[in-house]
Design an enzyme around this catalytic site. Structure first.
Site, PDB file in Angstrom:
ATOM      1  N   HIS A  42      -7.040  -7.028   0.450  1.00  0.00           N
ATOM      2  CA  HIS A  42      -7.121  -5.473  -0.033  1.00  0.00           C
ATOM      3  C   HIS A  42      -6.399  -5.448  -1.378  1.00  0.00           C
ATOM      4  O   HIS A  42      -5.160  -6.020  -1.350  1.00  0.00           O
ATOM      5  CB  HIS A  42      -6.592  -4.791   1.110  1.00  0.00           C
ATOM      6  CG  HIS A  42      -7.286  -4.915   2.384  1.00  0.00           C
ATOM      7  ND1 HIS A  42      -6.728  -6.100   3.337  1.00  0.00           N
ATOM      8  CD2 HIS A  42      -8.118  -4.116   3.004  1.00  0.00           C
ATOM      9  CE1 HIS A  42      -7.719  -5.996   4.395  1.00  0.00           C
ATOM     10  NE2 HIS A  42      -8.334  -5.018   4.308  1.00  0.00           N
ATOM     11  N   HIS A  52       0.637  -1.128  -0.138  1.00  0.00           N
ATOM     12  CA  HIS A  52      -0.181   0.114  -0.206  1.00  0.00           C
ATOM     13  C   HIS A  52       0.838   1.332  -0.078  1.00  0.00           C
ATOM     14  O   HIS A  52       0.082   2.378   0.108  1.00  0.00           O
ATOM     15  CB  HIS A  52      -0.896   0.185   1.379  1.00  0.00           C
ATOM     16  CG  HIS A  52      -1.963  -0.888   1.160  1.00  0.00           C
ATOM     17  ND1 HIS A  52      -2.765  -1.163   0.227  1.00  0.00           N
ATOM     18  CD2 HIS A  52      -2.431  -1.979   2.304  1.00  0.00           C
ATOM     19  CE1 HIS A  52      -3.588  -2.165   0.462  1.00  0.00           C
ATOM     20  NE2 HIS A  52      -3.513  -2.742   1.714  1.00  0.00           N
ATOM     21  N   ASP A  89      -4.951 -12.228   5.200  1.00  0.00           N
ATOM     22  CA  ASP A  89      -6.333 -11.657   5.463  1.00  0.00           C
ATOM     23  C   ASP A  89      -7.564 -12.312   4.694  1.00  0.00           C
ATOM     24  O   ASP A  89      -8.541 -11.683   4.982  1.00  0.00           O
ATOM     25  CB  ASP A  89      -5.997 -10.147   5.577  1.00  0.00           C
ATOM     26  CG  ASP A  89      -5.699  -9.589   4.144  1.00  0.00           C
ATOM     27  OD1 ASP A  89      -5.284 -10.332   3.378  1.00  0.00           O
ATOM     28  OD2 ASP A  89      -5.479  -8.298   4.363  1.00  0.00           O
ATOM     29  N   ASP A 142      -4.236 -10.908  -1.486  1.00  0.00           N
ATOM     30  CA  ASP A 142      -4.586 -10.332  -0.218  1.00  0.00           C
ATOM     31  C   ASP A 142      -6.014  -9.774  -0.213  1.00  0.00           C
ATOM     32  O   ASP A 142      -6.340  -9.531  -1.611  1.00  0.00           O
ATOM     33  CB  ASP A 142      -3.542  -9.077  -0.096  1.00  0.00           C
ATOM     34  CG  ASP A 142      -3.774  -8.380   1.261  1.00  0.00           C
ATOM     35  OD1 ASP A 142      -4.657  -7.993   1.606  1.00  0.00           O
ATOM     36  OD2 ASP A 142      -2.544  -8.567   1.859  1.00  0.00           O
TER      37      ASP A 142
END
Length: 378
Positions: free
Chosen positions: A170, A132, A251, A168
């Site tokens: 995200h 990120h 996650d 992931d």
């Protein structure tokens, strides 16, 4: 080809985040300890991560941002101007005593992994996967973008056509921004729709070589297998990369508190092995994951699979003790974790129907593959 290598560091045993931060849990250190307790991490397989020097980080990050990160660690505080410009000193990316050294270690591990796979091989770097961060700004618990740094280093080492696969929960906004319009980088991201950072829409092609597949809540193992076989593997086959980085965020596993997906760790293992079968140069990183038991079990299973190990049906002795010793501050599940979290390594399969919306999105991305091949090869 050399045996798979595991890059780790003792720096991950420190807990610099406050007790309310999602990363205030043991992750990489537990994977290391669990793999050793299982006999899966002999001395020759383990490599201590170097710390990347500031100059190495400026291959992607701006000198101003790297300087701000160094200063924030040294001074233990940031000005309002630094917070606004660089995203340091926020709830997600707080100031702490290892805020440069810890991510610089992850970056150093990713850079070393690139060098180690240059001639072929498999390397796992569970401390890396911080997807990120942007060139001039921290974000989403990520201070440095080690996947981008590794991809750029692979380029410097002479490998042009690269692929980055991210499973992931995200979307990998920092990586996507770094390689927007890059015809020699295939990016495939499978992530939960309407989940922060709310990028990576189905129609976002990143200039032609990004395959984004947002998936709905409850995304199960059967659906992930369909995505793997219908999007990820055909995409890699069409692109023919010289090296692949897989960001293996845990996650997406059902027990994670920051997503609403429903995968078992079997899905991660199957995806990594299938991708690895298509390349001679594979780097596997960690990423998200905020339940200490599911992170440890997932990433240890992935490492075991990469080295040809079979997960035991039941954990005993030292391996079980590693998991029984975990704590999860502020979470009710941490006070009374299910017995299976400490006594087993493999999750039960979480299969289910392939929902119409998932099938439709797979079809949309598959329809792009001929065009991807044409754009790449002319």
């Amino acid at each position: 080809m050399s045996a798979p290598r595991f890059i780790g560091s003792e720096i991950y045993r420190a807990s610099p985040f406050g007790p309310r931060h999602p990363l205030a849990i043991p992750r990489v250190s537990t994977v290391t300890d669990l793999a050793r307790a299982l006999g899966w991490l002999p001395g020759g397989a383990y490599v201590t991560s170097p710390r990347a020097r500031p100059a190495a980080l400026t291959s992607f990050h701006t000198p101003e941002y790297v300087a701000a990160l160094l200063a924030a660690e040294a001074e233990g505080a940031v000005t309002e101007a630094v917070r606004v410009r660089h995203g340091l000193g926020t709830l997600s990316n707080p100031v702490h005593g290892l805020m440069f050294r810890r991510p610089a270690t992850s970056a150093g591990g990713a850079l070393l992994a690139a060098e180690m796979v240059r001639a072929g091989g498999v390397v796992m770097v569970p401390g890396a996967g911080t997807h990120h961060a942007f060139a001039d700004r921290a974000g989403g618990f990520c201070y440095l973008n080690d996947p981008v740094l590794a991809l750029l280093h692979l380029r410097r080492l002479g490998l042009r056509r690269l692929a980055y696969v991210d499973i992931d929960a995200h979307h990998c906004d920092g990586v996507a921004a770094a390689f927007e319009g890059d015809r020699d980088l295939l990016l495939i991201s499978v992530h939960e729709e309407d989940r922060w950072p709310r990028t990576g829409a189905l129609g976002d092609e990143g200039g032609g070589t990004h395959l984004n597949l947002p998936v709905p809540r409850g995304f199960n193992d059967t659906e992930m297998a369909a995505v793997r076989d219908g999007v990820i593997l055909p995409g890699l086959e069409a692109f023919q990369p010289e090296a692949v980085i897989v960001q293996c965020g845990a996650d997406a596993v059902e027990e994670d508190p920051l997503s609403r997906l429903a995968l078992s760790n079997n899905a991660h293992v199957a995806a990594v092995l299938a991708i690895g079968a298509q390349t001679d140069r594979l780097i596997v990183t960690g990423g998200g994951g905020y339940n200490p038991w599911s992170v440890a079990r997932c990433w240890t299973r992935v490492w075991g699979a990469l080295t040809g190990q079979q997960a035991p049906e039941r954990l005993e002795g030292a391996a079980r003790a590693v998991l029984e010793g975990l704590v999860w501050p502020g979470r009710s599940a941490g006070r009374n974790p299910p017995a299976a979290w400490s006594r087993t390594l493999a999750d039960p399969p979480r299969e289910g129907p392939i929902r119409a919306e998932v099938a439709a999105r797979i079809a949309v991305v598959r329809d792009r593959l001929p065009g991807l091949r044409q754009r790449v090869w002319g």
